[in-house]
Design a protein around this motif. Structure first.
Motif, mmCIF file in Angstrom:
data_model
loop_
_atom_site.group_PDB
_atom_site.id
_atom_site.type_symbol
_atom_site.label_atom_id
_atom_site.label_comp_id
_atom_site.label_asym_id
_atom_site.label_seq_id
_atom_site.Cartn_x
_atom_site.Cartn_y
_atom_site.Cartn_z
ATOM 1 N N UNK A 7 -30.202 42.913 48.511
ATOM 2 C CA UNK A 7 -31.373 42.795 49.384
ATOM 3 C C UNK A 7 -31.102 42.020 50.657
ATOM 4 N N UNK A 8 -29.923 41.441 50.774
ATOM 5 C CA UNK A 8 -29.571 40.683 51.966
ATOM 6 C C UNK A 8 -28.890 41.624 52.960
ATOM 7 N N UNK A 9 -29.367 41.639 54.178
ATOM 8 C CA UNK A 9 -28.835 42.525 55.205
ATOM 9 C C UNK A 9 -28.405 41.723 56.415
ATOM 10 N N UNK A 10 -27.735 42.389 57.310
ATOM 11 C CA UNK A 10 -27.435 41.827 58.612
ATOM 12 C C UNK A 10 -27.798 42.888 59.638
ATOM 13 N N UNK A 11 -28.484 42.483 60.672
ATOM 14 C CA UNK A 11 -28.828 43.373 61.765
ATOM 15 C C UNK A 11 -28.019 42.936 62.968
ATOM 16 N N UNK A 12 -27.245 43.859 63.513
ATOM 17 C CA UNK A 12 -26.490 43.534 64.717
ATOM 18 C C UNK A 12 -26.983 44.405 65.854
ATOM 19 N N UNK A 13 -26.882 43.871 67.060
ATOM 20 C CA UNK A 13 -27.074 44.721 68.224
ATOM 21 C C UNK A 13 -25.997 44.385 69.235
ATOM 22 N N UNK A 14 -25.460 45.450 69.809
ATOM 23 C CA UNK A 14 -24.335 45.346 70.720
ATOM 24 C C UNK A 14 -24.669 46.138 71.977
#
Length: 110
Positions: free
Chosen positions: A63-70
């Motif tokens: 349930x743990x996520x990471x959201x990245x934006x580049x």
């Protein structure tokens, strides 16, 4: 033209390797540790107010996520997308998604 790539991926050691490769390949972006809404709402300890410190814990639990934006130049976008596809096994080894939006106006040093 600049584009912005967003990717939400399950957190884990394989995802950490992807982020290291992104950095080593010369890309820069922002990573926000996030949590699946489904995981939060099905958690017996769910509270109406979430603590940012709880979400930001250095954990690789389900349930743990990471959201990245580049922010990336259009001509470098496909290489970045292919790197994400390769590391995630086309989102089967690491579940998640990515999408790209055009940037119509940009100022800064990314």
């Amino acid at each position: 033209m600049k584009k912005i790539l967003f990717s939400v991926l399950e957190r884990g050691h394989a995802t950490d390797e992807l982020y290291s490769d992104i950095i080593e390949s010369g890309y820069n972006g922002t990573l926000i540790k996030t949590q699946s809404l489904k995981h939060i709402l099905h958690n017996d300890n769910f509270k109406a107010v979430l603590s940012l410190s709880q979400i930001a814990e250095d954990t690789h639990e389900a349930g743990q996520n990471a959201t990245i934006f580049v922010i990336v130049d259009e001509e470098k976008l496909e290489a970045l997308k292919e790197m994400i596809r390769t590391h995630t096994g086309n989102f089967s080894a690491i579940h998640g998604a990515m999408f790209v939006l055009p940037i119509h106006d940009f100022e800064g040093s990314f």
